[in-house]
Motif scaffolding. Structure first.
Motif, PDB file in Angstrom:
ATOM      1  N   LEU A 173      -4.901  28.934   7.522  1.00  0.00           N
ATOM      2  CA  LEU A 173      -5.798  27.968   6.890  1.00  0.00           C
ATOM      3  C   LEU A 173      -7.196  28.553   6.705  1.00  0.00           C
ATOM      4  CD1 LEU A 173      -4.760  24.667   8.716  1.00  0.00           C
ATOM      5  CD2 LEU A 173      -4.337  25.280   6.329  1.00  0.00           C
ATOM      6  N   ALA A 174      -7.659  29.330   7.677  1.00  0.00           N
ATOM      7  CA  ALA A 174      -8.989  29.946   7.563  1.00  0.00           C
ATOM      8  C   ALA A 174      -9.050  30.878   6.353  1.00  0.00           C
ATOM      9  CB  ALA A 174      -9.320  30.712   8.844  1.00  0.00           C
ATOM     10  N   ARG A 175      -8.005  31.695   6.176  1.00  0.00           N
ATOM     11  CA  ARG A 175      -7.971  32.591   5.016  1.00  0.00           C
ATOM     12  C   ARG A 175      -7.948  31.794   3.715  1.00  0.00           C
ATOM     13  NH1 ARG A 175      -4.430  35.579   8.386  1.00  0.00           N
ATOM     14  NH2 ARG A 175      -2.614  34.618   7.382  1.00  0.00           N
ATOM     15  N   TYR A 176      -7.212  30.703   3.729  1.00  0.00           N
ATOM     16  CA  TYR A 176      -7.117  29.868   2.525  1.00  0.00           C
ATOM     17  C   TYR A 176      -8.475  29.265   2.183  1.00  0.00           C
ATOM     18  CZ  TYR A 176      -5.604  26.210  -0.687  1.00  0.00           C
ATOM     19  OH  TYR A 176      -5.462  25.391  -1.792  1.00  0.00           O
ATOM     20  N   PHE A 177      -9.123  28.636   3.153  1.00  0.00           N
ATOM     21  CA  PHE A 177     -10.406  27.986   2.891  1.00  0.00           C
ATOM     22  C   PHE A 177     -11.472  28.999   2.467  1.00  0.00           C
ATOM     23  CE2 PHE A 177      -8.918  24.586   6.051  1.00  0.00           C
ATOM     24  CZ  PHE A 177      -8.508  23.729   5.038  1.00  0.00           C
ATOM     25  N   LEU A 178     -11.492  30.150   3.121  1.00  0.00           N
ATOM     26  CA  LEU A 178     -12.518  31.148   2.823  1.00  0.00           C
ATOM     27  C   LEU A 178     -12.273  31.877   1.509  1.00  0.00           C
ATOM     28  CD1 LEU A 178     -13.110  32.629   6.390  1.00  0.00           C
ATOM     29  CD2 LEU A 178     -14.639  31.142   5.079  1.00  0.00           C
ATOM     30  N   SER A 179     -11.149  31.594   0.867  1.00  0.00           N
ATOM     31  CA  SER A 179     -10.915  32.168  -0.461  1.00  0.00           C
ATOM     32  C   SER A 179     -11.696  31.416  -1.542  1.00  0.00           C
ATOM     33  CB  SER A 179      -9.420  32.142  -0.796  1.00  0.00           C
ATOM     34  OG  SER A 179      -8.949  30.812  -0.976  1.00  0.00           O
ATOM     35  N   TYR A 180     -12.285  30.279  -1.172  1.00  0.00           N
ATOM     36  CA  TYR A 180     -13.064  29.473  -2.111  1.00  0.00           C
ATOM     37  C   TYR A 180     -14.555  29.728  -1.926  1.00  0.00           C
ATOM     38  CZ  TYR A 180      -8.842  26.801  -3.172  1.00  0.00           C
ATOM     39  OH  TYR A 180      -7.575  26.429  -3.578  1.00  0.00           O
ATOM     40  N   ASP A 181     -15.318  29.496  -2.989  1.00  0.00           N
ATOM     41  CA  ASP A 181     -16.766  29.652  -2.884  1.00  0.00           C
ATOM     42  C   ASP A 181     -17.386  28.403  -2.256  1.00  0.00           C
ATOM     43  OD1 ASP A 181     -16.864  27.692  -4.852  1.00  0.00           O
ATOM     44  OD2 ASP A 181     -17.367  29.065  -6.474  1.00  0.00           O
ATOM     45  N   PHE A 182     -18.709  28.432  -2.093  1.00  0.00           N
ATOM     46  CA  PHE A 182     -19.387  27.355  -1.374  1.00  0.00           C
ATOM     47  C   PHE A 182     -19.215  26.004  -2.073  1.00  0.00           C
ATOM     48  CE2 PHE A 182     -23.035  24.667  -0.394  1.00  0.00           C
ATOM     49  CZ  PHE A 182     -23.048  24.709   1.001  1.00  0.00           C
ATOM     50  N   ALA A 183     -19.359  25.988  -3.402  1.00  0.00           N
ATOM     51  CA  ALA A 183     -19.252  24.728  -4.146  1.00  0.00           C
ATOM     52  C   ALA A 183     -17.871  24.118  -3.988  1.00  0.00           C
ATOM     53  CB  ALA A 183     -19.560  24.963  -5.622  1.00  0.00           C
ATOM     54  N   ALA A 184     -16.828  24.957  -4.068  1.00  0.00           N
ATOM     55  CA  ALA A 184     -15.457  24.453  -3.932  1.00  0.00           C
ATOM     56  C   ALA A 184     -15.192  23.969  -2.506  1.00  0.00           C
ATOM     57  CB  ALA A 184     -14.458  25.538  -4.321  1.00  0.00           C
ATOM     58  N   LEU A 185     -15.669  24.710  -1.513  1.00  0.00           N
ATOM     59  CA  LEU A 185     -15.475  24.292  -0.123  1.00  0.00           C
ATOM     60  C   LEU A 185     -16.177  22.971   0.166  1.00  0.00           C
ATOM     61  CD1 LEU A 185     -15.695  27.425   2.201  1.00  0.00           C
ATOM     62  CD2 LEU A 185     -13.849  25.753   2.063  1.00  0.00           C
ATOM     63  N   ASN A 186     -17.362  22.803  -0.397  1.00  0.00           N
ATOM     64  CA  ASN A 186     -18.081  21.544  -0.249  1.00  0.00           C
ATOM     65  C   ASN A 186     -17.274  20.388  -0.853  1.00  0.00           C
ATOM     66  OD1 ASN A 186     -20.579  19.872   0.159  1.00  0.00           O
ATOM     67  ND2 ASN A 186     -20.516  19.810  -2.068  1.00  0.00           N
ATOM     68  N   ALA A 187     -16.638  20.637  -1.994  1.00  0.00           N
ATOM     69  CA  ALA A 187     -15.797  19.617  -2.631  1.00  0.00           C
ATOM     70  C   ALA A 187     -14.538  19.343  -1.818  1.00  0.00           C
ATOM     71  CB  ALA A 187     -15.433  20.059  -4.047  1.00  0.00           C
ATOM     72  N   ILE A 188     -13.943  20.389  -1.242  1.00  0.00           N
ATOM     73  CA  ILE A 188     -12.760  20.202  -0.392  1.00  0.00           C
ATOM     74  C   ILE A 188     -13.109  19.303   0.784  1.00  0.00           C
ATOM     75  CG2 ILE A 188     -11.161  21.364   1.186  1.00  0.00           C
ATOM     76  CD1 ILE A 188     -11.217  23.776  -0.684  1.00  0.00           C
ATOM     77  N   CYS A 189     -14.252  19.569   1.405  1.00  0.00           N
ATOM     78  CA  CYS A 189     -14.701  18.752   2.539  1.00  0.00           C
ATOM     79  C   CYS A 189     -14.893  17.298   2.123  1.00  0.00           C
ATOM     80  CB  CYS A 189     -15.999  19.337   3.084  1.00  0.00           C
ATOM     81  SG  CYS A 189     -16.542  18.617   4.642  1.00  0.00           S
ATOM     82  N   PHE A 190     -15.467  17.086   0.942  1.00  0.00           N
ATOM     83  CA  PHE A 190     -15.683  15.739   0.407  1.00  0.00           C
ATOM     84  C   PHE A 190     -14.350  15.015   0.233  1.00  0.00           C
ATOM     85  CE2 PHE A 190     -16.353  12.882  -3.290  1.00  0.00           C
ATOM     86  CZ  PHE A 190     -17.423  12.126  -2.816  1.00  0.00           C
ATOM     87  N   GLY A 191     -13.349  15.704  -0.326  1.00  0.00           N
ATOM     88  CA  GLY A 191     -12.040  15.103  -0.528  1.00  0.00           C
ATOM     89  C   GLY A 191     -11.314  14.832   0.772  1.00  0.00           C
TER      90      GLY A 191
END
Length: 275
Positions: A173-191
């Motif tokens: 999961l860490a590798r998966y999440f860190l494959s995204y940039d900051f904007a996308a990770l922020n959106a993932i957290c929001f969802g």
């Protein structure tokens, strides 16, 4: 991406008379007549009466995707007499990504999501037999998909304590999440926070579930109780629509942050023959 964009546009254009509850948050009247977008090198900006839209910290709101810029402009254009900021999820997500008021990092967000995972709604089944049977029927396929997709094994909680998450699962999961940039990770957290479920958000990102399906699964226990005790027709439908719009906005930001659009210049047929 088109299905998410069309769904989000539909939510923006809906004229639900019950949505007036948001007026308690409104602080500004609409001060512009029209919206638009402009290209600035390889980025896109949103304009209000040809004035560049800015974040709360005064930075120019710039995004890497033309479809995302169009969606943000549509969000502002959908405002009527007053600006309902609580419903403008795309603008809020992009503002947060640019201003970063919490001074977060990609590793910090990824760590938060990893710690959130053991408390996923889908990993906690009710002790009530009828509800548990429904949860197993609806939630188990999503858990099975997750295990197959990521090549991991995840247990269901047997009580109130969170289920253990193996080191291998955390690493994947860490590798998966860190494959995204900051904007996308922020959106993932929001969802994830909207659905109370990293599993459901991952299923949406990977296009295994549509936003409305994920929201219904996230609200499964509530829907079960409503079937038993009845519902207030407009109130619960409004809540469902609001959650769907949040998830759809997050997905649009994620997809626009990750998809690369390239243009290929075609060589005329007569030139190909010469070569």
């Amino acid at each position: 991406m088109l299905s998410v964009y069309s769904m989000f546009s539909t939510v923006l254009k809906s004229q639900c008379p019950k949505c007036f509850r948001f007026r308690t948050y409104v602080t500004r009247k609409r001060f512009y007549r029209c919206t638009g977008i402009i290209q600035n090198e390889n980025k896109w900006e949103v304009t209000l009466d040809q004035r560049r839209l800015k974040t709360p910290n005064g930075r120019i709101l710039m995004v890497n995707s033309e479809p995302l810029a169009h969606a943000i402009a549509a969000e502002w254009d959908a405002q009527k007499d007053t600006i309902g900021q609580p419903t403008m999820h795309l603008t809020a997500l992009c503002n947060t990504a640019l201003d970063n008021p919490g001074k977060l990092t990609t590793h910090g967000i990824a760590s938060y999501l990893l710690d959130y995972f053991p408390t996923d709604t889908l990993l906690f089944h009710s002790e009530e037999e009828e509800l548990r049977s429904l949860q197993e029927k609806k939630w188990t396929p999503v858990i099975d998909w997750f295990q197959k997709k990521f090549g991991v094994t995840q247990e269901i909680s047997k009580g109130l304590e969170p289920s253990p998450v193996t080191t291998e699962t955390r690493a994947v999961l860490a590798r998966y999440f860190l494959s995204y940039d900051f904007a996308a990770l922020n959106a993932i957290c929001f969802g994830v926070e909207a659905l109370k479920s990293p599993l459901l958000m991952l299923a949406c990102i990977e296009r295994h579930l549509e936003p409305r399906e994920a929201v219904l699964l996230a609200r499964l226990e509530e829907e079960f109780q409503l079937m038993r005790w009845g519902r207030v027709p407009w109130a619960h439908e409004l809540n469902q629509a609001e959650l769907s719009s949040r998830v759809a906005a997050a997905l649009l930001v994620i997809q626009c942050s990750t998809e690369k659009h390239t243009t290929t210049v075609k060589t005329p047929v007569n030139e190909q023959a010469v070569n």
